[in-house]
Design a protein around this motif. Sequence first.
Motif, short mmCIF file in Angstrom:
data_model
loop_
_atom_site.label_atom_id
_atom_site.label_comp_id
_atom_site.label_asym_id
_atom_site.label_seq_id
_atom_site.Cartn_x
_atom_site.Cartn_y
_atom_site.Cartn_z
N GLU A 9 0.83 -1.21 0.00
CA GLU A 9 0.00 0.00 0.00
C GLU A 9 0.86 1.26 0.00
O GLU A 9 0.52 2.27 -0.63
N ALA A 10 1.98 1.23 0.72
CA ALA A 10 2.87 2.40 0.77
C ALA A 10 3.49 2.67 -0.59
O ALA A 10 3.58 3.83 -1.03
N VAL A 11 3.93 1.61 -1.28
CA VAL A 11 4.52 1.78 -2.61
C VAL A 11 3.47 2.30 -3.58
O VAL A 11 3.74 3.17 -4.43
N ARG A 12 2.25 1.79 -3.45
CA ARG A 12 1.17 2.26 -4.33
C ARG A 12 0.83 3.72 -4.06
O ARG A 12 0.52 4.48 -4.98
N ALA A 35 -5.23 -13.28 0.94
CA ALA A 35 -6.20 -12.85 -0.06
C ALA A 35 -5.50 -12.26 -1.27
O ALA A 35 -5.87 -12.51 -2.42
N GLY A 36 -4.45 -11.47 -1.03
CA GLY A 36 -3.70 -10.88 -2.14
C GLY A 36 -3.03 -11.92 -3.01
O GLY A 36 -2.96 -11.75 -4.24
N GLN A 37 -2.58 -13.00 -2.41
CA GLN A 37 -1.90 -14.04 -3.20
C GLN A 37 -2.87 -14.82 -4.08
O GLN A 37 -2.48 -15.37 -5.11
N LEU A 38 -4.12 -14.87 -3.68
CA LEU A 38 -5.11 -15.53 -4.53
C LEU A 38 -5.26 -14.80 -5.86
O LEU A 38 -5.45 -15.43 -6.90
N TYR A 39 -5.16 -13.48 -5.81
CA TYR A 39 -5.18 -12.72 -7.07
C TYR A 39 -3.93 -13.01 -7.88
O TYR A 39 -3.98 -13.15 -9.11
N ALA A 40 -2.77 -13.10 -7.20
CA ALA A 40 -1.53 -13.38 -7.91
C ALA A 40 -1.56 -14.76 -8.54
O ALA A 40 -1.05 -14.96 -9.65
N PRO A 68 -6.99 -5.62 -5.75
CA PRO A 68 -7.73 -4.40 -5.42
C PRO A 68 -7.08 -3.65 -4.26
O PRO A 68 -6.40 -4.25 -3.43
N ALA A 69 -7.31 -2.37 -4.19
CA ALA A 69 -6.78 -1.55 -3.10
C ALA A 69 -7.67 -1.69 -1.87
O ALA A 69 -8.88 -1.87 -1.98
N ARG A 82 -10.03 -6.24 -1.09
CA ARG A 82 -9.37 -7.52 -1.37
C ARG A 82 -10.28 -8.70 -1.07
O ARG A 82 -10.28 -9.69 -1.81
N LEU A 83 -11.03 -8.59 0.01
CA LEU A 83 -11.89 -9.71 0.40
C LEU A 83 -13.15 -9.79 -0.46
O LEU A 83 -13.54 -10.87 -0.91
#
Length: 484
Positions: free
Chosen positions: A72-75, A126-131, A138-139, A144-145
């Motif tokens: 989130e910080a990098v985004r 949850a983020g890894q499921l997208y990967a 999503p932000a 994400r959920l």
Amino acid sequence: MRCGVRKADLSASLVVFLVALPLCVGVALTSGVPAELGLVTGTVGGLVAGVLSGGGPRVSGPAVGLVVLVHEAVRTYGLRMLGVLVLAAGLVQLLLGALRLGRWFRAVSVAVVQGLLAGLGLLLAAGQLYALGDSAVPAGGPGRLTGLVSLPGQVDPGTLSVGGATVVVLLLWPRWRRGARLVPAPLAAVVSASAVTAVFGLDVRRVEVRGLLDAVRVPGSADLGRLMEVGVIGTVAAFALIASAESLSGAAAVDRLHRGPRTDHDRELLAQGAGNTVCGLLGALPMAAVTVRGPAGGASAEGARAGMRTKVSRVLYGGWLLLFAVLVPGVLGVVPVAAPAALLLYAGCRLVPVREARSLWHGDRGEAVVLGVTAVAVVVGGVFVAVLAGLALSVAKTAWDTSQVRVETEDRGEAGLVVRVLGHATFLRLPRLLEGLDALPQDREVRLDLAGLRHADHACAAALEGWTAARAQAAARATSRSTS
């Protein structure tokens, strides 16, 4: 060996290197930064934090608990600001360690720390499921959920199959004891996924390799000037808090794996602060002394089992990572992105303390509620909201538990009633206290004995004074009516 390097140190450092290598890459990719920055953080964890921290088989590397926050910080602020954030967090840790505040982290409720890691673990998984489906993440935590509902229609079958196979290898490989002793499960899973992808020529996204010098970004003066922004200050505080909590709670867990010296929390905090300061100067990821859960803590756990006892093993582990990053980083180009994503999916699930939560529910349901509320607050409101909610709820629970007051009545016949108030009276128990006093018969003389009351806050003291005054007035009115 005359040089002071034991065979056990050498073998343990190689084991830790093999476990940490895919984890460093996975944390970097999941955080949205070049893979090489994960190797830089692992190298600093060995060469800097490894030298400065005390004994025992603790291994420092990219902080798994901070993956979501770093992403989130990098985004939000851009990749160039990452080094500034990590540098400032490291300086905060150094200050806390110099003030000898490391030991105070042990005063924080374990339920709050576990709730923080549980919430971050849910978001990480949850983020890894997208990967695994090669879809954009999503932000925001709730996004994400809720986005998982529509994810099945967006996944790439090839990427999903590679990631799923990696998870299967992670779960089954430790059951083959001979193989697990020779090759750690995370490395076996990533190598297997890379080999299958190459042999069958699967069209899946692979790790991009830029080179170590291109990935390292030294913070500039313009970037340092943004440290006065409110959002940046909050992010720095979150980095320092989570990295410190993950390191110190993980150190306590690793202490149970060996019989050597116990962790000096202040020294460990100084070591982690120094490491994060160096990582910040190199523009790398934040680091922590990894815990013992799953692949995230496999380095420490495997190091303990392989005979890691001295600083030499940790320094060698950092050296192996540095040699890999300098000499053969191109090897990472054959690794499918889904493989390290599967590692982090497994690590995220393992961050959720299901067993501990079950034990808390049976032993102390109040602590289990604190854990659950903190975890939900991480997902809904972020780390700061979760910390405030968890600490406030923990303090309220402690106040409720320690606020035990009871009213005992002794009937002395014609002499009236002696009413004793015992325990600790706080506003939390005030309704119960007044209920007991108001239930006393109005036609009897009452003498209030407060000798057994060890503590009464202002609200209870005022209520007792008011009740005594009202009782005296009622008795005076009754006496005047009887005499008239």
